[in-house]
Enzyme design. Sequence first.
Site, PDB file in Angstrom:
ATOM      1  N   LYS A 180      26.539  36.706  24.701  1.00 25.72           N
ATOM      2  CA  LYS A 180      27.292  35.975  25.486  1.00 25.72           C
ATOM      3  C   LYS A 180      27.216  36.203  27.031  1.00 25.72           C
ATOM      4  O   LYS A 180      27.644  36.978  27.530  1.00 25.72           O
ATOM      5  CB  LYS A 180      28.699  35.709  25.100  1.00 25.72           C
ATOM      6  CG  LYS A 180      29.470  34.618  25.967  1.00 25.72           C
ATOM      7  CD  LYS A 180      30.870  34.846  26.189  1.00 25.72           C
ATOM      8  CE  LYS A 180      31.448  35.270  27.446  1.00 25.72           C
ATOM      9  NZ  LYS A 180      30.944  34.496  28.745  1.00 25.72           N
ATOM     10  N   GLY A 233      31.135  44.154  33.297  1.00 28.97           N
ATOM     11  CA  GLY A 233      32.087  43.349  33.819  1.00 28.97           C
ATOM     12  C   GLY A 233      33.124  44.167  34.471  1.00 28.97           C
ATOM     13  O   GLY A 233      32.865  45.268  34.803  1.00 28.97           O
ATOM     14  N   THR A 237      38.994  43.141  32.105  1.00 24.93           N
ATOM     15  CA  THR A 237      38.175  42.664  31.015  1.00 24.93           C
ATOM     16  C   THR A 237      38.171  43.555  29.981  1.00 24.93           C
ATOM     17  O   THR A 237      38.459  43.372  28.705  1.00 24.93           O
ATOM     18  CB  THR A 237      37.240  41.558  31.245  1.00 24.93           C
ATOM     19  OG1 THR A 237      37.489  40.581  32.229  1.00 24.93           O
ATOM     20  CG2 THR A 237      36.638  40.810  30.039  1.00 24.93           C
ATOM     21  N   CYS A 289      27.220  46.291  40.968  1.00 26.12           N
ATOM     22  CA  CYS A 289      28.235  47.200  40.716  1.00 26.12           C
ATOM     23  C   CYS A 289      28.012  48.742  41.553  1.00 26.12           C
ATOM     24  O   CYS A 289      28.987  49.516  41.724  1.00 26.12           O
ATOM     25  CB  CYS A 289      28.577  47.303  39.204  1.00 26.12           C
ATOM     26  SG  CYS A 289      26.844  47.949  38.514  1.00 26.12           S
ATOM     27  N   GLU A 393      37.581  47.046  44.438  1.00 22.67           N
ATOM     28  CA  GLU A 393      36.222  46.602  44.255  1.00 22.67           C
ATOM     29  C   GLU A 393      36.294  45.035  44.905  1.00 22.67           C
ATOM     30  O   GLU A 393      36.970  44.270  44.342  1.00 22.67           O
ATOM     31  CB  GLU A 393      35.667  46.608  42.842  1.00 22.67           C
ATOM     32  CG  GLU A 393      34.083  46.030  43.011  1.00 22.67           C
ATOM     33  CD  GLU A 393      33.483  46.221  41.614  1.00 22.67           C
ATOM     34  OE1 GLU A 393      32.381  46.655  41.621  1.00 22.67           O
ATOM     35  OE2 GLU A 393      34.121  45.838  40.666  1.00 22.67           O
TER      36      GLU A 393
END
Length: 489
Positions: A180, A233, A237, A289, A393
């Site tokens: 996904k 991610g 999450t 990241c 972040e």
Amino acid sequence: PTMAHSKALLVLENFIGGKFVPCSSYIDSYNPSTGDVYCRVPDSGKEEVEAAVKAAKDAFPIWSSKSPLERSQILNKLADLIEHDLEAFAQAESKDQGKTITFARTVDIPRAVHNFRFFASSILHHVTECTEMPAMGCVHYTSRAPVGVAGLISPWNLPLYLLTWKIAPAIACGNTVVAKPSEMTSVTAWMMCKLLEKAGVPPGVVNVVFGTGARAGEALVCHPDVPLISFTGSTQTAQRITERSAPHCKRLSLELGGKNPAIVFDDADLSQCIPTTVRSSFANQGEICLCTSRIFVQRGIYSEFLKRFVAEAKKWKTGNPSDPTIDVGALISKEHLEKVRTYVKKAQAEGARVLCGEGVDPLALPPGNQKGYFMLPTVIAEVKDESCCMQEEIFGPVTCVVAFDTEEEVIRRANSVKYGLAATVWSSNVGRVHRVAHRLQSGLVWTNCWLVRDLNLPFGGMKASGIGREGAKDSYEFFTEVKTITIKH
């Protein structure tokens, strides 16, 4: 949108069991450089995920029984096909994500190709272990087998690059997958699906379900027939994924955020350090990241560093991502741009100095990009370590520069955040480099360089930056089950 308008839009479809399948409802996806809707993405949920998992389960026996060499040849063929269409993929990635065409051409798409080639090769070189117990008359050996259906959830910052970093090892090891991608950046994943059959990937081995994390992602994570989840991610999450997958005892690989420090000692070679640190702060709009967002500079060179760093940052051009002379494209969404701007406002409110960029310098955009989500590279000085700008972040073209005095002090401050993904150290003293690298709480430490990667070696973070590692050996271990077999003779 009106019917006439929606006809012109690109409409994506899920790829399940080797076929494109329309969906009953769709989500709008925006072109970040214009602010217009340019694509419709399936809003998949439980049913679509169910169909994809079934297709993956059905394909597993045949795919997992192929030899590593057969799988390797198919991965190499897929790499060749993507490389053949490199320009089309780069254009699509730039338009969909907002990144510059130059970055997509030189980083994203070549790396996606390399991901398939790398794992096509590495799968041929793994060996299992064997020990003997002559006194007992026993031999032990290990064997590794694919796990089953892998659930792969990838983010919007490096769409095809990070999706293929998961798909390649998963299928190289003999698993089948349900992937996904982010609903904001689904186009290159859909384009890749069109090449799978030609590459010889059997139907059902790679299934791609488009949609949001809340619906499609949730259904995938909760599915009892998906024993492992690889996710890149946000930490937030990841917490949700951990909770939802716990009842099924799934194995997880979680690559999360970073608040990465660069430590610049007074013996650093600034002619190398400054351009590289500007790049590590602002590459891909700061939406990586691994980007540097805290720069600690030793006091003796602080003012010189700051002057030269700001001058270099101001040279970076922001504008239409399809212009090859542009360095900074658009941020992913209107909401994300607002969020990043809020951090700059907070820093100002706390008394920090914004030296260039947001709110300080004028942003001139071409007529077609006035409604796009753009922001200039922004440098903030004199930020307190406790500030949210130094702790959270930001994931945009914003970096904070602060001074330090001693090695001991800077290690403590660099480690004083919840994240621990990457760090860079700038110094010409070899002993110092090793000492500091050992003490930084970080999964990756670069010295006198940034983002130089050998895919053989482990990639991943400490603390809130994630769980698990990926790389040749690490990905192989994650995507296979090991079994110890003992034979008495």
